[in-house]
Motif scaffolding. Structure first.
Motif, short mmCIF file in Angstrom:
data_model
loop_
_atom_site.label_atom_id
_atom_site.label_comp_id
_atom_site.label_asym_id
_atom_site.label_seq_id
_atom_site.Cartn_x
_atom_site.Cartn_y
_atom_site.Cartn_z
N LEU A 13 0.83 -1.20 0.00
CA LEU A 13 0.00 0.00 0.00
C LEU A 13 0.87 1.26 0.00
N ASN A 14 1.94 1.26 0.77
CA ASN A 14 2.82 2.43 0.82
C ASN A 14 3.44 2.71 -0.55
N GLU A 15 3.83 1.66 -1.26
CA GLU A 15 4.41 1.84 -2.60
C GLU A 15 3.36 2.38 -3.58
N TYR A 16 2.14 1.91 -3.43
CA TYR A 16 1.05 2.38 -4.29
C TYR A 16 0.76 3.86 -4.02
N ILE A 17 0.68 4.24 -2.76
CA ILE A 17 0.43 5.63 -2.39
C ILE A 17 1.56 6.54 -2.90
N LYS A 18 2.79 6.07 -2.77
CA LYS A 18 3.94 6.83 -3.27
C LYS A 18 3.82 7.06 -4.77
N ALA A 19 3.40 6.03 -5.51
CA ALA A 19 3.21 6.17 -6.95
C ALA A 19 2.09 7.16 -7.27
N GLU A 20 1.00 7.09 -6.49
CA GLU A 20 -0.11 8.02 -6.69
C GLU A 20 0.33 9.47 -6.53
N ARG A 21 1.15 9.70 -5.54
CA ARG A 21 1.58 11.06 -5.24
C ARG A 21 2.66 11.57 -6.19
N ALA A 22 3.39 10.65 -6.79
CA ALA A 22 4.49 11.03 -7.67
C ALA A 22 4.01 11.54 -9.02
N ASN A 23 2.97 10.89 -9.54
CA ASN A 23 2.52 11.23 -10.87
C ASN A 23 1.06 10.83 -11.01
N ARG A 24 0.35 11.61 -11.74
CA ARG A 24 -1.08 11.40 -11.91
C ARG A 24 -1.44 10.01 -12.44
N TYR A 25 -0.60 9.47 -13.29
CA TYR A 25 -0.88 8.19 -13.94
C TYR A 25 -0.06 7.02 -13.40
N ALA A 26 0.88 7.28 -12.52
CA ALA A 26 1.80 6.24 -12.06
C ALA A 26 1.09 5.11 -11.32
N ALA A 27 0.13 5.44 -10.46
CA ALA A 27 -0.58 4.40 -9.71
C ALA A 27 -1.43 3.55 -10.64
N ALA A 28 -2.06 4.15 -11.62
CA ALA A 28 -2.87 3.39 -12.58
C ALA A 28 -1.98 2.45 -13.38
N LYS A 29 -0.81 2.92 -13.75
CA LYS A 29 0.14 2.09 -14.49
C LYS A 29 0.62 0.92 -13.63
N LEU A 30 0.89 1.19 -12.36
CA LEU A 30 1.32 0.15 -11.42
C LEU A 30 0.22 -0.90 -11.25
N LYS A 31 -1.01 -0.44 -11.06
CA LYS A 31 -2.14 -1.37 -10.90
C LYS A 31 -2.32 -2.23 -12.15
N LYS A 32 -2.24 -1.61 -13.31
CA LYS A 32 -2.40 -2.34 -14.56
C LYS A 32 -1.30 -3.39 -14.72
N ARG A 33 -0.08 -3.01 -14.40
CA ARG A 33 1.07 -3.93 -14.55
C ARG A 33 0.93 -5.15 -13.64
N TYR A 34 0.61 -4.92 -12.36
CA TYR A 34 0.56 -6.03 -11.42
C TYR A 34 -0.74 -6.83 -11.53
N THR A 35 -1.80 -6.23 -11.99
CA THR A 35 -3.02 -6.99 -12.29
C THR A 35 -2.74 -7.94 -13.45
#
Length: 126
Positions: A13-35
């Motif tokens: 969760l901490n890594e996901y939150i960090k991605a969300e805060r870093a870039n508008r699309y980074a968390a979506a990209k992370l979710k897509k990749r790991y899904t």
């Protein structure tokens, strides 16, 4: 018993939150990749004959490289796993009609981090 094994550690969760805060699309990209990654392992298991009897409870055994991450942050990755199951056709929907509960266990395996997902049968609850 049906079991799906996903190799490697999934984002916390901490890594996901960090991605969300870093870039508008980074968390979506992370979710897509790991899904997608979870979907590959689920599809391979399904093709090898793994079936779950829905509705059921799922047991997640999280093997991490060390004890540094908090259990609740690790278990957040269920989102990637369940969405991957749906994408692979192993699960029709991740709602409460299909999944009646979860059990989480945590262990360290520095050489082989992974998550194992098992179906909990009625007998095991008794």
């Amino acid at each position: 018993m049906s079991k799906v094994v996903i190799k490697g550690e999934l984002p916390s969760l901490n890594e996901y939150i960090k991605a969300e805060r870093a870039n508008r699309y980074a968390a979506a990209k992370l979710k897509k990749r790991y899904t997608a990654l979870c979907s590959v392992y689920a599809r391979a298991s399904h093709n090898s004959g793994v079936e779950f009897n829905w509705p059921c409870k799922l047991k997640f055994t999280w093997y991490t490289k060390n004890n540094r991450k908090d259990a609740d942050n690790i278990a957040f990755a269920k989102k990637f796993v369940l969405d991957g199951f749906m994408k692979a056709g192993l699960l029709g929907n991740d709602n409460r009609k299909h999944i009646t509960g979860f059990q989480d266990e945590f262990a360290v395996d520095k050489r082989n981090p992974r998550v194992e997902i098992d179906e909990i049968t009625e007998d095991e609850d008794a």
